[in-house]
Scaffold this active site. Structure first.
Site, PDB file in Angstrom:
ATOM      1  N   ILE A 441       0.812  -1.216   0.000  1.00 22.79           N
ATOM      2  CA  ILE A 441       0.000   0.000   0.000  1.00 22.79           C
ATOM      3  C   ILE A 441       0.850   1.274   0.000  1.00 22.79           C
ATOM      4  O   ILE A 441       0.360   2.377  -0.192  1.00 22.79           O
ATOM      5  CB  ILE A 441      -0.983  -0.024   1.190  1.00 22.79           C
ATOM      6  CG1 ILE A 441      -1.774  -1.336   1.198  1.00 22.79           C
ATOM      7  CG2 ILE A 441      -1.951   1.146   1.162  1.00 22.79           C
ATOM      8  CD1 ILE A 441      -2.544  -1.635  -0.080  1.00 22.79           C
ATOM      9  N   GLU A 494       8.142   5.368   1.331  1.00 22.57           N
ATOM     10  CA  GLU A 494       7.681   6.547   2.088  1.00 22.57           C
ATOM     11  C   GLU A 494       8.550   6.909   3.305  1.00 22.57           C
ATOM     12  O   GLU A 494       8.055   7.450   4.287  1.00 22.57           O
ATOM     13  CB  GLU A 494       6.212   6.375   2.525  1.00 22.57           C
ATOM     14  CG  GLU A 494       5.267   6.168   1.345  1.00 22.57           C
ATOM     15  CD  GLU A 494       3.788   6.066   1.752  1.00 22.57           C
ATOM     16  OE1 GLU A 494       3.417   6.575   2.819  1.00 22.57           O
ATOM     17  OE2 GLU A 494       3.011   5.486   0.967  1.00 22.57           O
ATOM     18  N   CYS A 526      -3.211  11.701  19.806  1.00 22.24           N
ATOM     19  CA  CYS A 526      -3.641  13.032  19.406  1.00 22.24           C
ATOM     20  C   CYS A 526      -3.148  13.310  17.995  1.00 22.24           C
ATOM     21  O   CYS A 526      -2.136  12.762  17.575  1.00 22.24           O
ATOM     22  CB  CYS A 526      -3.031  14.080  20.335  1.00 22.24           C
ATOM     23  SG  CYS A 526      -3.496  13.831  22.046  1.00 22.24           S
ATOM     24  N   TRP A 571      -8.833  15.664   7.006  1.00 22.80           N
ATOM     25  CA  TRP A 571      -7.964  15.611   8.176  1.00 22.80           C
ATOM     26  C   TRP A 571      -7.319  16.960   8.497  1.00 22.80           C
ATOM     27  O   TRP A 571      -6.314  17.038   9.179  1.00 22.80           O
ATOM     28  CB  TRP A 571      -6.913  14.503   8.000  1.00 22.80           C
ATOM     29  CG  TRP A 571      -7.541  13.127   8.051  1.00 22.80           C
ATOM     30  CD1 TRP A 571      -8.829  12.836   8.444  1.00 22.80           C
ATOM     31  CD2 TRP A 571      -6.942  11.875   7.725  1.00 22.80           C
ATOM     32  NE1 TRP A 571      -9.060  11.489   8.370  1.00 22.80           N
ATOM     33  CE2 TRP A 571      -7.923  10.867   7.930  1.00 22.80           C
ATOM     34  CE3 TRP A 571      -5.673  11.498   7.281  1.00 22.80           C
ATOM     35  CZ2 TRP A 571      -7.661   9.512   7.708  1.00 22.80           C
ATOM     36  CZ3 TRP A 571      -5.419  10.150   7.056  1.00 22.80           C
ATOM     37  CH2 TRP A 571      -6.405   9.173   7.278  1.00 22.80           C
ATOM     38  N   GLU A 615     -15.510   8.742   5.916  1.00 26.59           N
ATOM     39  CA  GLU A 615     -15.796   9.434   7.182  1.00 26.59           C
ATOM     40  C   GLU A 615     -16.296  10.856   6.984  1.00 26.59           C
ATOM     41  O   GLU A 615     -16.776  11.471   7.923  1.00 26.59           O
ATOM     42  CB  GLU A 615     -14.578   9.389   8.101  1.00 26.59           C
ATOM     43  CG  GLU A 615     -13.408  10.182   7.584  1.00 26.59           C
ATOM     44  CD  GLU A 615     -12.150   9.944   8.406  1.00 26.59           C
ATOM     45  OE1 GLU A 615     -11.753   8.775   8.550  1.00 26.59           O
ATOM     46  OE2 GLU A 615     -11.587  10.916   8.893  1.00 26.59           O
ATOM     47  N   HIS A 651      -6.611   3.809  -2.524  1.00 23.94           N
ATOM     48  CA  HIS A 651      -6.609   2.908  -1.376  1.00 23.94           C
ATOM     49  C   HIS A 651      -7.535   3.460  -0.314  1.00 23.94           C
ATOM     50  O   HIS A 651      -7.589   4.672  -0.083  1.00 23.94           O
ATOM     51  CB  HIS A 651      -5.187   2.769  -0.817  1.00 23.94           C
ATOM     52  CG  HIS A 651      -5.161   2.171   0.549  1.00 23.94           C
ATOM     53  ND1 HIS A 651      -5.494   0.855   0.773  1.00 23.94           N
ATOM     54  CD2 HIS A 651      -4.906   2.706   1.763  1.00 23.94           C
ATOM     55  CE1 HIS A 651      -5.415   0.613   2.076  1.00 23.94           C
ATOM     56  NE2 HIS A 651      -5.064   1.726   2.697  1.00 23.94           N
ATOM     57  N   GLU A 675      -9.204  -2.081   2.625  1.00 22.93           N
ATOM     58  CA  GLU A 675      -9.085  -2.847   3.864  1.00 22.93           C
ATOM     59  C   GLU A 675     -10.304  -3.739   4.053  1.00 22.93           C
ATOM     60  O   GLU A 675     -11.427  -3.278   3.956  1.00 22.93           O
ATOM     61  CB  GLU A 675      -8.977  -1.884   5.058  1.00 22.93           C
ATOM     62  CG  GLU A 675      -8.954  -2.595   6.378  1.00 22.93           C
ATOM     63  CD  GLU A 675      -8.936  -1.619   7.546  1.00 22.93           C
ATOM     64  OE1 GLU A 675      -8.042  -0.782   7.612  1.00 22.93           O
ATOM     65  OE2 GLU A 675      -9.841  -1.701   8.365  1.00 22.93           O
ATOM     66  N   HIS A 704      -2.435  -4.319  11.159  1.00 23.70           N
ATOM     67  CA  HIS A 704      -2.494  -3.670  12.470  1.00 23.70           C
ATOM     68  C   HIS A 704      -1.966  -4.570  13.566  1.00 23.70           C
ATOM     69  O   HIS A 704      -1.851  -4.164  14.710  1.00 23.70           O
ATOM     70  CB  HIS A 704      -3.926  -3.225  12.770  1.00 23.70           C
ATOM     71  CG  HIS A 704      -4.439  -2.299  11.707  1.00 23.70           C
ATOM     72  ND1 HIS A 704      -5.080  -2.772  10.586  1.00 23.70           N
ATOM     73  CD2 HIS A 704      -4.340  -0.970  11.551  1.00 23.70           C
ATOM     74  CE1 HIS A 704      -5.373  -1.757   9.803  1.00 23.70           C
ATOM     75  NE2 HIS A 704      -4.931  -0.651  10.351  1.00 23.70           N
TER      76      HIS A 704
END
Ligand code: GLN
Ligand code: ZN
Length: 768
Positions: A441, A494, A526, A571, A615, A651, A675, A704
């Protein structure tokens, strides 16, 4: 007239709570030390609000992890598997799971809090669910504030919101049926708090901002009628936020509560709707949420005073409260902490307010509402007008070239030249990939060394040359690893990127970054969202250097790697002086230019990540269509500047996509990697009824967890996928980027992944 704050950030100015909790988890500090940190944060929060003149300050808005988890404890709603534990061990086990000695319990689920970037712990319900009251936290926090001379209003989550946010863990019942058992516990809670001497209790029912069916509406009605029968002097504040009361307005206004809170930032029109509503009763108090709790822009006092004036025509001053739209949990702490931040120039700074500054806005508005000519705040009013004017007219914000480019977008800009079927042929001819092509990914493990080197470079501790040499070495090693592993489409890894939005925001015009603008995302995590303050443009290529370097050292195709416009928007703190769709199109054009530059540099495959598309969905279904239209269009603008033979990937992760799968296909990416593995490919159910037209890589293992999936597991998932999706459209890939993993497990997992793909290829050849 009163000033009201629905809640305050709680991680501590410089994330002191996060640090303390993480130390506590590692046994570096004791429970007592942790309590002391928590206590001093609460104390400071209350004092700040009190000193700035807020009348109604919350208690119980603090949490060591999450307010919904706290409510589970308060209501004794603790899943069976945690019952042998107690205290903080139990609390954190519910939040994060616990593996210790002979204990092995999985965490409760976590999901997004309405349409924010905050995640809450999902309550679990069983058929025979019992509830019991544990009011200690609420009582002790109220008393703690009282000892400081501050009488707070406790805040709790309302019964229907609590139930609806949770999940049934058994078949054969609906969680709403638990309301009968739950209400007596709330009754005890209200009585207990009344005995404590509270005046107001804030009950958060943001579920009112969503579509409710008749049973759910009835549940709300019954709850508040039930509360009304309790003999108590405590006045209830019904707090809805994040959207209008909408079709729930009749219901809401029929409820016997003393105060209705409105989010006028999200839904300015509802003030008139309510004031002119036949069942609106002028004896009620309206709490006007006019200071934005979710964004960082300075309030426009002139505009806000207009709202207050409207309310004044119908209501006595005593019945008008002035407050924040929602809890300030979603705002960063304090703009003053940015003093040494050179990027937030005084010019930009004057446009911004963080939580602490918003308190001042609320109290100033209250003063101005009571007396427009109040001398004590005249200069603040003036300053506010000037700052807003300055922002409207600033050259920093307005870039005519960008505006022109967005205005002249045509439909052709959001369409590839040919339909997918034609592109697929051309891409197959150009790329010559095997069946079940394998890829990842984007990111590879970000080791300590990688993070440290990047941070040293950022701090100017190492030179550009030394940094480049380092990144080049990591990238080259990663390319070689992928070649050896036998992956078909490679990525550069990356290593130069910190965060997938920050990396781009830092290189785009119109963005600025804070140093301490942390906002809680979940538990101790955070985020520091960038601020999009102006028209967005891309002065220089952003990713071409490492992408073309990588492509230059291998024969295999390398996939360029970008973050998509919707995710960058979602975001960030987004400017509020133009529609989000417009800002999104500006970002889309910047990404489009990058996509074209990558193509020119020789990359035949380019991935545009959009994990956040889902979202951004509005809370009410009626509003979905409009959002999906502009967001998907923005993605298409970013992707459509290339030749047919260039393969665009996207993705997605973090969500369930089944209900928007058709919209996802409308993004028209040549390949989507998505996912699915955490839910054992639940996603694939969507393909039973809907034939996904393009190529797709349903993630075959969960990145994860450090667990290495076996070849058999992966093959099983690929078999399952192949029964629902034409095999020649299936890609083989993990379900997300690998940056949080370590190398050993990454290598082992990818080896199994490649072997599984080989196995599938052989099987297909046998079949043909
Ligand atoms: N390309 C990004 C990565 O691999 C995608 C991250 C994500 O999907 N959240 O890290
Ligand atoms: Zn992902």
């Amino acid at each position: 007239m009163k000033s009201i704050i629905l809640g305050y950030p709680r991680v501590g100015e410089k994330r002191a709570l996060k640090k303390a909790i993480e130390h506590f988890w590692k046994n570096n500090i004791s429970k007592n030390e942790l309590s002391n940190v928590a206590k001093s944060i609460r104390e400071k929060n209350w004092k700040t609000q009190h000193d700035l003149g807020i009348d109604l300050i919350s208690s119980n808005d603090f949490s060591l992890y999450d307010q919904v988890l706290d409510m589970c404890i308060t209501l004794g709603c603790i899943p069976e598997r945690f019952k042998n534990l107690n205290g903080l061990e139990q609390y954190f086990a519910m939040a994060r799971g616990l593996q210790k000695d002979n204990i092995d319990v999985t965490a409760m689920e976590m999901t997004k809090w309405f349409d924010t970037n905050y995640h809450y712990i999902v309550p679990e319900f069983v058929k025979n669910q019992s509830f019991s009251l544990n009011p200690e936290k609420i009582i002790s926090e109220f008393n703690e504030a009282k000892a400081l001379g501050i009488k707070t209003k406790p805040v709790i989550i309302g019964p229907v919101t609590f139930l609806l946010l949770g999940k049934e863990k058994e078949d054969g019942f609906n969680r709403l049926q638990l309301l009968d058992k739950l209400l007596p516990v709330y009754e005890n809670l209200i009585k207990t708090l009344t005995d404590l001497g509270i005046d107001y209790l804030q009950i958060d029912e943001p579920i009112l901002a969503t579509d409710l069916n008749p049973d759910e509406q009835l549940g709300i009605k019954l709850s508040y009628e039930f509360f009304n029968k309790i003999t108590t002097n405590t006045k209830l504040i019904l707090a809805n936020y994040f959207d209008c009361y909408g079709e729930n307005i009749n219901l809401a206004l029929s409820l016997p509560v003393a105060v209705f809170h409105l989010d006028l930032v999200r839904c300015p029109s509802q003030l008139n709707d309510i004031l002119s509503h036949e069942s609106f009763n002028a004896n009620k108090i309206l709490s006007l949420g006019i200071v934005d709790g979710r964004n960082i822009w300075k309030n426009d006092f002139e505009q806000s005073l207009k709202f207050i004036d409207t309310a004044k025509q119908f209501l006595k001053k005593d019945h008008i409260w002035i407050g924040t739209s929602c809890s300030l949990l979603h705002s960063p702490y304090d703009l003053d902490l940015e003093e040494a931040n050179k990027k937030i120039t005084p010019n930009i700074k004057q446009w911004l307010t963080f939580a602490k500054q918003k308190l001042k806005e609320v109290t100033t508005l209250k003063k101005l509402a009571l007396n427009k000519n109040d001398e004590s705040v005249a200069h603040i009013f003036k300053e506010n007008q000037q700052a807003n004017k300055n922002r409207r007219e600033s050259k920093l914000i307005h870039n005519p070239i960008v505006k022109q480019r967005v205005a002249s977008l045509t439909n052709a800009d959001s369409s590839r030249k040919s339909p997918f079927s034609k592109r697929q042929q051309l891409q197959r001819a150009a790329l010559k990939l095997p069946l079940y092509p394998t890829t990842t990914i984007g990111s590879f493990p970000q080791t300590k060394e990688v993070r440290l080197t990047r941070s040293n470079y950022k701090k100017g501790k190492i030179s550009q040359d030394a940094y480049d040499t380092f990144i080049q070495k990591e990238t080259e090693a990663t390319i070689r690893f992928q070649e050896e592993a036998g992956l078909d489409v490679l990525v550069h890894g990356e290593f130069e990127r910190n965060d997938m939005v920050e990396y781009f925001g830092e290189q785009l015009e119109g963005f600025v970054f804070t140093q301490f603008g942390w906002v809680q995302s979940y538990g101790t995590r955070c985020v520091k969202p960038p601020i999009i303050f102006g028209d967005v443009s891309r002065p220089n290529p952003m990713t071409v250097k490492w992408a073309s370097y990588s492509q230059s050292i291998t024969e295999k195709p390398v996939k360029g790697m970008l973050t998509g416009p919707v995710t960058i928007l979602q975001w960030s703190f987004v400017r509020n002086d133009q529609p989000r769709a417009t800002t999104c199109n500006q970002i889309a054009l910047a990404i489009r230019d990058e996509v074209c530059d990558l193509e020119h540099a020789g990359l035949a495959i380019i991935q545009i990540d959009e994990p956040a598309i889902r979202e951004g969905l509005p809370l009410r279904k009626n509003d979905w269509k409009r959002y999906l239209e502009w967001s998907i269009k923005a993605f298409r603008i970013s992707a459509s500047g290339v030749k047919d033979s260039t393969q665009i990937h996207t993705h997605m992760c973090y969500s369930e996509f089944n209900d928007i799968i058709e919209n996802i296909s409308a993004m028209d990416a040549d390949v989507i990697t998505i996912e699915t593995s955490r839910s054992e490919m639940e996603l694939l159910n969507a393909f039973v009824d809907f034939k996904y037209p393009n190529e797709i890589g349903p993630g075959v293992y969960d990145i994860h967890s450090p667990r290495v999936p076996s070849k058999k597991e992966i093959v099983d998932l690929l078999e399952k996928a192949s029964s629902l999706i034409p095999y020649h459209n299936i890609w083989v890939n993990p379900d997300c980027g690998l940056k949080t993993r370590d190398w050993p497990e990454t290598k082992a997992a990818l080896k199994n992944l490649v072997h599984s793909a080989q196995h599938m290829r052989e099987r297909v050849t046998e079949l043909v």
